[in-house]
Scaffold this motif. Structure first.
Motif, PDB file in Angstrom:
ATOM      1  N   HIS A 187      47.123  38.989   8.805  1.00  0.00           N
ATOM      2  CA  HIS A 187      47.266  37.592   9.215  1.00  0.00           C
ATOM      3  C   HIS A 187      48.733  37.249   8.996  1.00  0.00           C
ATOM      4  O   HIS A 187      49.382  37.869   8.154  1.00  0.00           O
ATOM      5  CB  HIS A 187      46.367  36.695   8.348  1.00  0.00           C
ATOM      6  CG  HIS A 187      46.190  35.312   8.920  1.00  0.00           C
ATOM      7  ND1 HIS A 187      47.096  34.300   8.710  1.00  0.00           N
ATOM      8  CD2 HIS A 187      45.217  34.784   9.698  1.00  0.00           C
ATOM      9  CE1 HIS A 187      46.680  33.207   9.342  1.00  0.00           C
ATOM     10  NE2 HIS A 187      45.545  33.473   9.953  1.00  0.00           N
ATOM     11  N   SER A 189      47.589  23.382   5.248  1.00  0.00           N
ATOM     12  CA  SER A 189      48.198  24.557   5.871  1.00  0.00           C
ATOM     13  C   SER A 189      49.686  24.335   6.110  1.00  0.00           C
ATOM     14  O   SER A 189      50.133  23.213   6.317  1.00  0.00           O
ATOM     15  CB  SER A 189      47.543  24.855   7.223  1.00  0.00           C
ATOM     16  OG  SER A 189      46.195  25.148   7.076  1.00  0.00           O
ATOM     17  N   ARG A 190      50.442  25.442   6.107  1.00  0.00           N
ATOM     18  CA  ARG A 190      51.852  25.387   6.465  1.00  0.00           C
ATOM     19  C   ARG A 190      51.982  25.881   7.905  1.00  0.00           C
ATOM     20  O   ARG A 190      51.530  26.991   8.218  1.00  0.00           O
ATOM     21  CB  ARG A 190      52.673  26.263   5.527  1.00  0.00           C
ATOM     22  CG  ARG A 190      52.614  25.797   4.063  1.00  0.00           C
ATOM     23  CD  ARG A 190      52.916  26.920   3.115  1.00  0.00           C
ATOM     24  NE  ARG A 190      51.980  28.038   3.312  1.00  0.00           N
ATOM     25  CZ  ARG A 190      52.046  29.192   2.663  1.00  0.00           C
ATOM     26  NH1 ARG A 190      53.004  29.402   1.780  1.00  0.00           N
ATOM     27  NH2 ARG A 190      51.153  30.144   2.887  1.00  0.00           N
ATOM     28  N   SER A 228      39.607  36.220  10.626  1.00  0.00           N
ATOM     29  CA  SER A 228      40.749  36.415  11.515  1.00  0.00           C
ATOM     30  C   SER A 228      40.609  37.664  12.374  1.00  0.00           C
ATOM     31  O   SER A 228      41.379  37.841  13.309  1.00  0.00           O
ATOM     32  CB  SER A 228      42.064  36.426  10.737  1.00  0.00           C
ATOM     33  OG  SER A 228      42.031  37.388   9.730  1.00  0.00           O
ATOM     34  N   GLY A 268      46.673  34.257  13.504  1.00  0.00           N
ATOM     35  CA  GLY A 268      47.427  33.126  12.969  1.00  0.00           C
ATOM     36  C   GLY A 268      48.621  32.780  13.837  1.00  0.00           C
ATOM     37  O   GLY A 268      49.201  31.707  13.695  1.00  0.00           O
ATOM     38  N   GLU A 272      51.902  35.893   7.431  1.00  0.00           N
ATOM     39  CA  GLU A 272      52.232  35.410   6.088  1.00  0.00           C
ATOM     40  C   GLU A 272      53.564  34.668   6.105  1.00  0.00           C
ATOM     41  O   GLU A 272      53.752  33.710   5.372  1.00  0.00           O
ATOM     42  CB  GLU A 272      52.274  36.579   5.097  1.00  0.00           C
ATOM     43  CG  GLU A 272      50.869  37.150   4.827  1.00  0.00           C
ATOM     44  CD  GLU A 272      50.883  38.582   4.306  1.00  0.00           C
ATOM     45  OE1 GLU A 272      51.905  38.989   3.699  1.00  0.00           O
ATOM     46  OE2 GLU A 272      49.881  39.296   4.506  1.00  0.00           O
ATOM     47  N   GLY A 293      37.649  31.256   7.804  1.00  0.00           N
ATOM     48  CA  GLY A 293      38.615  32.233   7.304  1.00  0.00           C
ATOM     49  C   GLY A 293      38.537  33.577   8.011  1.00  0.00           C
ATOM     50  O   GLY A 293      39.129  34.556   7.558  1.00  0.00           O
ATOM     51  N   CYS A 353      54.192  30.805   6.069  1.00  0.00           N
ATOM     52  CA  CYS A 353      53.353  29.909   6.867  1.00  0.00           C
ATOM     53  C   CYS A 353      51.966  30.501   7.077  1.00  0.00           C
ATOM     54  O   CYS A 353      51.748  31.703   6.910  1.00  0.00           O
ATOM     55  CB  CYS A 353      54.006  29.572   8.205  1.00  0.00           C
ATOM     56  SG  CYS A 353      54.250  30.963   9.291  1.00  0.00           S
ATOM     57  N   ASP A 354      51.028  29.614   7.396  1.00  0.00           N
ATOM     58  CA  ASP A 354      49.645  30.018   7.670  1.00  0.00           C
ATOM     59  C   ASP A 354      49.373  30.087   9.170  1.00  0.00           C
ATOM     60  O   ASP A 354      48.503  30.824   9.615  1.00  0.00           O
ATOM     61  CB  ASP A 354      48.684  29.008   7.035  1.00  0.00           C
ATOM     62  CG  ASP A 354      48.983  28.804   5.561  1.00  0.00           C
ATOM     63  OD1 ASP A 354      48.845  29.793   4.810  1.00  0.00           O
ATOM     64  OD2 ASP A 354      49.393  27.697   5.167  1.00  0.00           O
ATOM     65  N   TRP A 355      50.104  29.258   9.928  1.00  0.00           N
ATOM     66  CA  TRP A 355      49.941  29.207  11.381  1.00  0.00           C
ATOM     67  C   TRP A 355      51.308  29.150  12.028  1.00  0.00           C
ATOM     68  O   TRP A 355      52.190  28.439  11.555  1.00  0.00           O
ATOM     69  CB  TRP A 355      49.139  27.956  11.803  1.00  0.00           C
ATOM     70  CG  TRP A 355      47.737  27.964  11.297  1.00  0.00           C
ATOM     71  CD1 TRP A 355      47.270  27.340  10.178  1.00  0.00           C
ATOM     72  CD2 TRP A 355      46.627  28.639  11.878  1.00  0.00           C
ATOM     73  NE1 TRP A 355      45.934  27.591  10.030  1.00  0.00           N
ATOM     74  CE2 TRP A 355      45.508  28.380  11.061  1.00  0.00           C
ATOM     75  CE3 TRP A 355      46.466  29.439  13.023  1.00  0.00           C
ATOM     76  CZ2 TRP A 355      44.244  28.890  11.339  1.00  0.00           C
ATOM     77  CZ3 TRP A 355      45.214  29.944  13.297  1.00  0.00           C
ATOM     78  CH2 TRP A 355      44.116  29.675  12.465  1.00  0.00           C
TER      79      TRP A 355
END
Lengths: 427, 81
Positions: free
Chosen positions: A222, A142-143, B31, A122, A224, B29, A239-241
């Motif tokens: 991932h 997405s954030r 990762s 991410g 967060e 999804g 955030c997601d990315w």
């Protein structure tokens, strides 16, 4: 294995490479363009199979094709016996090419600098996120946080916002510095004002900050959340990315392998785009990051020179000088902030491939010492990522380029060249 | 855009045709494209073939950079999920 003989090989099918190939082919030369991508256009004109080709890219590709240029896609130069004999890997097959002239239009890579959590899935580059979106990744809902520096932030912010992501943008440089650069850049080329409006309008819902950057990324498997430094205080955002990079740097591995001299980390060229190695010219971002239009000017000059022309016309020479001046302004204005070095804790991974942490690097080690004693830079990316990080944060010298470049299937590469010999030519 | 079917770790999955394999897997999804020496998941970073973080197995071949590949109907992909 097959052997091909041409007049000019161009490495890279981005704007500069396409212009160089067109210039040489329109002078009657047999021209081959080699590029790693699935389609010509390079990173800036990257597009998905089946998607509309950006208009400027379509025109440049069409012009080159009509001039008789041959493209070899999904291919990279992995070795060279001087500029006249290249070994290329075409989707796993090894080919030999003999050529009279070589034009390097190898573009730029992102300067990815280490910080805690940057290996979490991410966490990507700024241009990296754009490449993934162009490749079909949806950001709807997405954030996204972008932490970077330089003009690339604008189109990427627009891409993210159009794709439906909630967006926070951090520019490392203070606002006044960016504003004074912007005023000069627009004065030099008023069309840039239109670009600025288009991008800012597309990303109008985003929250923009200057003098700001990501300190660390946190999450389990991932990202967060990201901890941001905003005007001297820290703030945590979910955030997601996270797209994090510190601008672009010229891609010079092949040039270094051929023995071309560098200047300010870019391939050194003269007014005809000739490198310090006879028979090798270079154009575009690999000689200093300056944008696609200026890159096409350099490509046109380089392609003509590789085809044997005398110096460029007055008009081209003026445009090229302006491009170089812009490259210098860009490099100075958007140099990575020294304060980013403080993000690196002893536990922070520096070499992602080999998992080497900052604490394993001795004080004052050169890049060569780091490689020998910690394995930093010895992994599959061949120091493409940590080499730039080390140059930025630890004063490492540009790495020594060794074949094979680009990690071909070793079985294919191994029986290809003559057995290695020592300096006296003995096996 | 039309979909196509790829096999991800043995399971048929629909992905947008024409996508890069990296984008398609992220869209599903996934990762953990691969794992580092400590067993931590790694996923695409540069998106353009430089960083080698997106390596997966494709049709039996190891170490293939997913960001440089376009999805194909029936492609068999192995990740570290």
């Amino acid at each position: 294995m097959s052997r091909t003989r041409v007049d000019v090989v161009v490495v890279g099918a981005g704007p500069a490479g396409l212009a160089a190939a067109t210039a040489a082919a329109s002078r009657g030369r047999r021209v081959l363009v080699v590029d790693q991508g699935a389609r010509p256009g390079g990173q800036i004109w990257r597009h998905r199979d089946g998607d509309a080709v950006p208009p400027r890219a379509a025109m440049a590709i069409d012009t080159a094709t009509r001039a008789g240029v041959t493209f070899i896609m999904r291919a990279g130069v992995i070795d060279a016996d001087g500029p006249g004999r290249l070994v290329i890997d075409v989707d796993g097959r090894i080919d030999d090419i003999e050529t009279s002239a070589l034009v390097l239009a190898t573009g730029a890579v992102e300067r990815l600098l280490p910080f805690p959590g940057w290996t979490l899935p991410g966490v990507v580059g700024v241009g990296g996120l754009q490449a993934l979106v162009k490749g079909g990744l949806s950001l709807a809902g997405s954030r996204v946080v972008l932490s970077g520096t330089g003009p690339l932030l604008l189109p990427v912010a627009a891409t993210v916002a159009r794709g439906g992501g909630a967006l926070t943008v951090l520019e490392q440089q203070p606002f006044a510095r960016v504003a004074s650069f912007g005023v000069r850049a627009i004065a030099a080329d008023p069309r840039r004002l239109g670009d600025l409006f288009t991008y800012r309008a597309a990303a109008r819902g985003a929250s923009w900050h200057h003098d700001a950057w990501v300190m660390r990324a946190e999450g389990t498997d991932h990202i967060e959340q990201a901890v941001l430094r905003l005007g001297g205080r820290e703030e945590t955002v979910a955030c997601d990315w996270l797209g994090a990079a510190s601008g672009l740097a010229p891609r010079t591995a092949l040039a270094r392998l051929l023995g071309c001299a560098l200047a300010d980390d870019a391939i050194a060229v003269d007014a005809r785009q000739a490198t310090t190695v006879p028979g090798v010219w270079a154009a575009g971002e690999c000689t200093g990051v300056k944008g696609d239009a200026a890159g096409m000017v350099e490509g046109t000059i380089a392609g003509a020179a590789a085809a044997g022309d005398d110096g460029p016309s007055q008009t081209l020479a003026r445009a090229s000088a302006a491009g170089r001046a812009f490259a210098r302004q860009l490099a100075t204005t958007f140099a990575p902030r020294e304060a980013l070095r403080s993000r690196v804790t002893p536990d922070t991974i520096v070499c992602r491939c080999e998992g080497v942490r900052a604490g394993a690097l001795g004080d004052g080690w050169s890049g060569r010492q780091a490689k020998l004693w910690s394995r930093a830079g010895m992994g599959v990316c061949q120091g493409a990522v940590c080499g730039l990080a080390g140059a930025t944060h630890f004063g490492w010298e540009p790495g020594i380029s060794r074949p094979p470049l680009g990690a071909p299937r070793l079985g294919a590469w191994a029986g290809h060249l003559a057995p290695p010999t020592d300096h006296q030519g003995h096996p | 855009m039309a979909d196509c079917t790829i096999l991800v770790d043995g399971v048929p999955r629909r992905v947008p045709a024409g996508s890069s394999l990296a984008a398609a897997l992220l869209g599903l999804g996934i990762s953990a494209f691969r794992r580092d020496a400590d067993g931590r998941p790694r996923a695409p970073v540069c998106g353009m073939g430089t960083c080698f973080e997106c390596r997966v197995t494709v049709d039996g071949e190891d170490g293939v950079r997913a960001c440089l590949l376009t999805v194909r109907e029936g492609m068999r992909v192995g990740t570290a999920t």
